[in-house]
Scaffold this motif. Sequence first.
Motif, short mmCIF file in Angstrom:
data_model
loop_
_atom_site.label_atom_id
_atom_site.label_comp_id
_atom_site.label_asym_id
_atom_site.label_seq_id
_atom_site.Cartn_x
_atom_site.Cartn_y
_atom_site.Cartn_z
N GLU A 17 -15.97 14.75 1.90
CA GLU A 17 -15.45 13.60 2.66
C GLU A 17 -14.43 12.73 2.08
N PHE A 23 -11.80 15.95 6.87
CA PHE A 23 -10.69 16.51 7.49
C PHE A 23 -11.00 17.66 8.30
N SER A 83 -8.87 13.58 11.20
CA SER A 83 -9.91 13.01 10.39
C SER A 83 -11.05 12.72 11.42
#
Length: 453
Positions: free
Chosen positions: A306, A329, A336
Amino acid sequence: MKKSLFILIFIVLFISGCSFSNFETSNLMHPPKATGEMAQIQSTIEKNVGKDIFFKYPQDGDFKSAIVMHDIDGDSQDEALAVYQLDVQDTQCYIMIIDKIDDDWQVAKTITVQNMDLYKVCFGDFNGDGKDDILLAWISYSNHGKKLTGIFLDDGDYKLFPFEGTYSDVFVEDFDNDARSEILTLSISKLEELQYDDGLNRPAKARLIKFNDGNKSFEIIGSAPMDSTAVKYNYFKFGKIDDRQIGAIIDANTDKEKTISEIVYWNKAEKSLKTPLYNAQTLSSSDFLRDSVIQATDINNDGIIELPKVDPLEGLNEKNIFISSWFKFNTRNSGSEYVDSCIVNGNDAYNFYIPEKWKNEPLGSYKIKVTYDYGLKTLRIFENIENVGQVVNNREFLNIIVISKKEYEELTNKDDYKVLHQENNKIYAAVCLAEASELAISKEEIKENFKVS
């Protein structure tokens, strides 16, 4: 929400890098007196080339010793690698590979190359023979950037496979998931695009290099633009960037002393290198631009890396007290997805994960305000609730404090304090000030969401 037992480690100060533009004689030293097997290796080197040699120490990477140990012939036993000069003014340097045969260390190969400072030593299986090959990254004295030297064991002999190019950093990973390693080079725009002298910013470049078995050489198989404001790459993490795609998360310092994150991955279907956070209009990757140097990591132990977005706290001019929101992502839609948030207190080395009831929609905004009292080492949390378009007057409803054991024992109202963690002479504790607040959480949840770093 149940929190992972993962403990974040935060770096709160930038670390200055080595100078690459000057010849550094400090990198040419005798290693400290060795003992045991390392002493035998050093003795073998000295018997072959004498004691008065100058070892080159890698300036960066996982290996920073004068003598690097790694299994490079696939026999499950480490060989030794040393890079040295015979004289400080020598125009050549030497790469020596030492192998243990029975109980005796012997020189397997000595390779002569142009004299350069040694930047990094990496290993990877570039030719797909199941054995790790050697990659040496060098700092060139004649221009900006670095050069590469691959060394493979081929038909019982160590052979040299050079690659010339300009770049700022280099990493070795299997980007296309074919059980063979590739080389990722990263270049900073202004320093290395020497053919331009107009002073304009241009995109930095990521390049993926693969060994071609047909012509026995390294070749660039893909390139992609990166943020033009980057001045130094300082963090690299390789792994899953979503549920189907592997790649790298790379952090860089910008020319404005901020941190940006880049994503770099190989698209097998398109046979191209991708940097999806790059914006061609701005020549930058600003989605995860931040003042803090907090790094990308697997925040929730789901196997996916992350990325952090950082919200400075109102009234605090501090890089190490902030709210961090974490996103993963999605390569399918180049978007996102929110994962979690925590308050980061780098001054007192702890993190507090934000409960669901403190979060606003869209996720990544909050119903709280946070301040910090330096004198009392107290994190103060206030309501910041919108009610029919009006913000409720800030009401302080929770404190997290750090006090000594003696101070805690002298408290007359211990029942008001929930001890969260004890460490040496320090006690971390929570104080609930407005239990009627709609944002109030139980003392058990407070303790669950609190993690020392």
